[in-house]
Design a protein around this motif. Structure first.
Motif, PDB file in Angstrom:
ATOM      1  N   GLY A 153       0.808  -1.219   0.000  1.00  0.00           N
ATOM      2  CA  GLY A 153       0.000   0.000   0.000  1.00  0.00           C
ATOM      3  C   GLY A 153       0.837   1.263   0.000  1.00  0.00           C
ATOM      4  N   VAL A 154       0.219   2.330  -0.498  1.00  0.00           N
ATOM      5  CA  VAL A 154       0.882   3.636  -0.563  1.00  0.00           C
ATOM      6  C   VAL A 154       0.006   4.655   0.165  1.00  0.00           C
ATOM      7  N   PHE A 155       0.628   5.397   1.090  1.00  0.00           N
ATOM      8  CA  PHE A 155      -0.035   6.457   1.849  1.00  0.00           C
ATOM      9  C   PHE A 155       0.589   7.773   1.413  1.00  0.00           C
ATOM     10  N   MET A 156      -0.258   8.704   0.928  1.00  0.00           N
ATOM     11  CA  MET A 156       0.218   9.974   0.390  1.00  0.00           C
ATOM     12  C   MET A 156      -0.456  11.140   1.122  1.00  0.00           C
ATOM     13  N   PRO A 207       6.124  13.376   2.036  1.00  0.00           N
ATOM     14  CA  PRO A 207       6.390  12.429   0.955  1.00  0.00           C
ATOM     15  C   PRO A 207       5.564  11.160   1.151  1.00  0.00           C
ATOM     16  N   PHE A 208       5.318  10.449   0.064  1.00  0.00           N
ATOM     17  CA  PHE A 208       4.538   9.218   0.166  1.00  0.00           C
ATOM     18  C   PHE A 208       5.333   8.131   0.875  1.00  0.00           C
ATOM     19  N   SER A 209       4.597   7.173   1.431  1.00  0.00           N
ATOM     20  CA  SER A 209       5.191   5.999   2.070  1.00  0.00           C
ATOM     21  C   SER A 209       4.674   4.769   1.339  1.00  0.00           C
ATOM     22  N   ILE A 210       5.562   3.846   1.035  1.00  0.00           N
ATOM     23  CA  ILE A 210       5.201   2.642   0.281  1.00  0.00           C
ATOM     24  C   ILE A 210       5.550   1.409   1.089  1.00  0.00           C
ATOM     25  N   GLY A 211       4.584   0.505   1.218  1.00  0.00           N
ATOM     26  CA  GLY A 211       4.821  -0.771   1.870  1.00  0.00           C
ATOM     27  C   GLY A 211       4.549  -0.731   3.364  1.00  0.00           C
ATOM     28  N   THR A 212       4.379  -1.917   3.927  1.00  0.00           N
ATOM     29  CA  THR A 212       3.945  -2.066   5.311  1.00  0.00           C
ATOM     30  C   THR A 212       4.815  -1.297   6.295  1.00  0.00           C
ATOM     31  N   ASP A 213       6.128  -1.461   6.223  1.00  0.00           N
ATOM     32  CA  ASP A 213       7.011  -0.824   7.212  1.00  0.00           C
ATOM     33  C   ASP A 213       6.932   0.697   7.151  1.00  0.00           C
ATOM     34  N   ALA A 214       6.998   1.248   5.938  1.00  0.00           N
ATOM     35  CA  ALA A 214       6.975   2.707   5.781  1.00  0.00           C
ATOM     36  C   ALA A 214       5.615   3.286   6.163  1.00  0.00           C
ATOM     37  N   VAL A 215       4.544   2.611   5.764  1.00  0.00           N
ATOM     38  CA  VAL A 215       3.193   3.097   6.093  1.00  0.00           C
ATOM     39  C   VAL A 215       2.978   3.035   7.602  1.00  0.00           C
TER      40      VAL A 215
END
Length: 133
Positions: free
Chosen positions: A36-39, A44-52
């Motif tokens: 998933g991507v959180f924007m 800046p956007f976060s991509i993937g489980t760890d970053a989100v």
């Protein structure tokens, strides 16, 4: 009139609203796709489980939300894909100061059906509050 999948997406939006209002990162992550991507606005956007997960932990450490989503539309565009457009409004409290102010956003979600469950694949939002003077 929403079909069964669109209603299921609307149910996930209700779960997301509850998770935000409870500052519950684990509950948020249960409804995100692993890629998933959180924007969020101004970040800046976060991509993937760890970053989100890291970004939601930071959000919930900084602010407490009490918001309600209004679903403007849910549209299934393929068997495993749908989008939702929402508005949210409520109160945001800055945890460091205890100061509260009105919160209002417009949101766009893209959902993916993974193993029979609808997950947030992409999510972005922007404020609908007037600009600060």
């Amino acid at each position: 009139m929403m079909n069964a999948d669109e209603k299921a997406v609307a149910d996930v939006l209700a779960q997301y609203q509850d998770a935000l209002n409870q500052s519950d990162t684990d509950a948020v992550m249960k409804i995100y796709a692993t890629d998933g991507v959180f924007m969020p606005q101004h970040f800046p956007f976060s991509i993937g489980t760890d970053a989100v997960r890291k970004l939601y932990l930071a959000v919930f450490a900084t602010i407490t939300l009490k918001v309600e989503f209004t679903v403007a539309e849910v549209v299934q565009v393929a068997p495993a894909w749908a989008f939702a457009r929402t508005n949210s409004a409520g109160i945001v409290k800055v945890n460091a100061t205890g100061t509260s102010s009105p919160e209002a956003n417009q949101e766009l979600f893209i959902f993916q059906k993974i193993d029979g469950a609808w997950k947030i694949a992409r999510y972005c939002f922007s404020t609908t509050n007037p600009p600060r003077a």
